[in-house]
Design a protein around this motif. Structure first.
Motif, mmCIF file in Angstrom:
data_model
loop_
_atom_site.group_PDB
_atom_site.id
_atom_site.type_symbol
_atom_site.label_atom_id
_atom_site.label_comp_id
_atom_site.label_asym_id
_atom_site.label_seq_id
_atom_site.Cartn_x
_atom_site.Cartn_y
_atom_site.Cartn_z
ATOM 1 N N THR A 97 46.592 38.000 37.880
ATOM 2 C CA THR A 97 45.938 39.007 37.058
ATOM 3 C C THR A 97 45.012 39.856 37.925
ATOM 4 N N VAL A 98 44.581 40.977 37.376
ATOM 5 C CA VAL A 98 43.637 41.833 38.093
ATOM 6 C C VAL A 98 42.351 41.069 38.373
ATOM 7 N N GLY A 99 41.875 40.299 37.392
ATOM 8 C CA GLY A 99 40.647 39.537 37.579
ATOM 9 C C GLY A 99 40.756 38.548 38.724
ATOM 10 N N GLU A 100 41.863 37.810 38.769
ATOM 11 C CA GLU A 100 42.060 36.831 39.836
ATOM 12 C C GLU A 100 42.163 37.518 41.192
ATOM 13 N N GLY A 101 42.991 38.560 41.269
ATOM 14 C CA GLY A 101 43.181 39.255 42.540
ATOM 15 C C GLY A 101 41.913 39.910 43.038
ATOM 16 N N ALA A 102 41.181 40.597 42.141
ATOM 17 C CA ALA A 102 39.969 41.312 42.548
ATOM 18 C C ALA A 102 38.873 40.354 42.996
ATOM 19 N N VAL A 257 33.829 43.886 38.996
ATOM 20 C CA VAL A 257 33.356 43.782 37.613
ATOM 21 C C VAL A 257 34.025 44.859 36.754
ATOM 22 N N ILE A 258 33.973 46.105 37.211
ATOM 23 C CA ILE A 258 34.596 47.203 36.461
ATOM 24 C C ILE A 258 36.110 47.005 36.401
ATOM 25 N N GLY A 259 36.684 46.504 37.505
ATOM 26 C CA GLY A 259 38.126 46.268 37.532
ATOM 27 C C GLY A 259 38.559 45.255 36.493
ATOM 28 N N VAL A 260 37.808 44.148 36.368
ATOM 29 C CA VAL A 260 38.153 43.103 35.407
ATOM 30 C C VAL A 260 37.984 43.606 33.976
ATOM 31 N N VAL A 261 36.877 44.302 33.715
ATOM 32 C CA VAL A 261 36.622 44.812 32.362
ATOM 33 C C VAL A 261 37.672 45.864 31.981
#
Length: 293
Positions: A97-102, A257-261
């Motif tokens: 996911t974006v959250g995991e990768g970021a 933070v912005i990427g995950v949100v």
């Protein structure tokens, strides 16, 4: 005093623009990967962006000539800062996911702190150990959503995101000496060299279907080319010119933070107590590590 305050205000504005521009690239890149393969998509966008940056540099009267003495370091920086960071990071998005990768990618200051021990002879302090512990705990909490039952694809994505962070950190530690080139020229060469290799490998190995892209994909591709690899580099240079390096680096923690949100809104990725706690722990560790920078 008024001039200094205005400089700081402009610097913070540029920092916010940079952070939002780079952060939104994560979910939009994930959308684009549904239509084009990672190396080809990122390589083509980066090659076009490098041409735009080179044109801007030439328009400002800057020479694109690379001093012979700087060529080995430029090639190394193109590998760690572009091919590894952008290429591996983009490939990771196919599996995590974006959250995991970021979050994994933005642990890079922690690895830089660890590399400083053998290469720069800077021994870790108790705060550095705490930074490492917080970072690892945060990432582990995020990845434990399925009880650490990883598929082969998930493990591949984690390995790619980790390689992206570790190699970028290694490049920062080994390439600390300033290049004898203007910043915009340096970035144009790094992005151009790193992304051209990605593009060639993407065409040869991924065999992309050029006609598979939709209007949404074209919009994502245009954004990736013009904003994170074009506009944001210009605002980042202004940020560094007007703000202390530590303030600028710490401000970049806005990106994951912005990427995950934004991924929660754009892609419907999970954003609950686990994800928030993981971000707080991981970025808390990164903040401690950045105090060394």
């Amino acid at each position: 005093m008024d001039s200094a305050r205005r400089d700081r205000s402009i610097g913070f504005l540029c920092l916010v623009v940079t952070a939002f521009g780079w952060a939104l690239n994560w979910p939009l890149m994930k959308l684009l990967l549904q239509q084009w393969p990672p190396l080809f998509a990122r390589g083509l966008a980066g090659t076009l962006a490098a041409a735009i940056l080179a044109a801007l540099a030439l328009g400002r009267g800057e020479s694109m000539k690379v001093p012979r003495v700087a060529m080995p370091r430029l090639l190394f920086a193109s590998f760690t800062n572009v091919f590894a960071w952008m290429g591996f990071g983009t490939m990771a998005m196919k599996y995590v996911t974006v959250g995991e990768g970021a979050l994994i990618a933005y642990t890079m200051p922690i690895w830089a702190m660890l590399f400083a021990w053998p290469f720069l002879h800077v021994r870790p302090t108790l705060r550095d150990v705490a930074a490492l512990a917080l970072g690892i705990t945060g990432v582990a909490l995020l990845l434990a959503a399925d009880g650490f039952a990883f598929t082969a694809g998930k493990l591949t994505g984690i390995a790619l995101a980790l390689a992206c962070a570790v190699l970028f950190a290694l490049g920062n530690v080994l390439n600390r000496e300033a290049f004898p080139m203007p910043p915009l020229v340096l970035v144009a060469w790094q992005v151009g060299l790193g992304c051209l290799v990605m593009l060639v490998l993407g065409i040869a190995l991924e065999r992309p279907n050029y006609g598979a892209i939709t209007p949404i994909g074209i919009a994502c591709f245009a954004y990736m080319t013009l904003v994170p690899m074009g506009l944001c580099y210009l605002t980042w240079f202004e940020t560094l010119r007007r703000l202390p390096p530590t303030s600028a680096s710490t401000g970049m923690l806005l990106v994951p933070v912005i990427g995950v949100v934004s991924a929660a809104f754009i892609l419907g990725e999970p954003l609950g107590l686990r994800e928030v706690a993981a971000m707080v722990l991981t970025l808390g560790g990164v903040t401690l590590a950045l105090q060394r920078v």
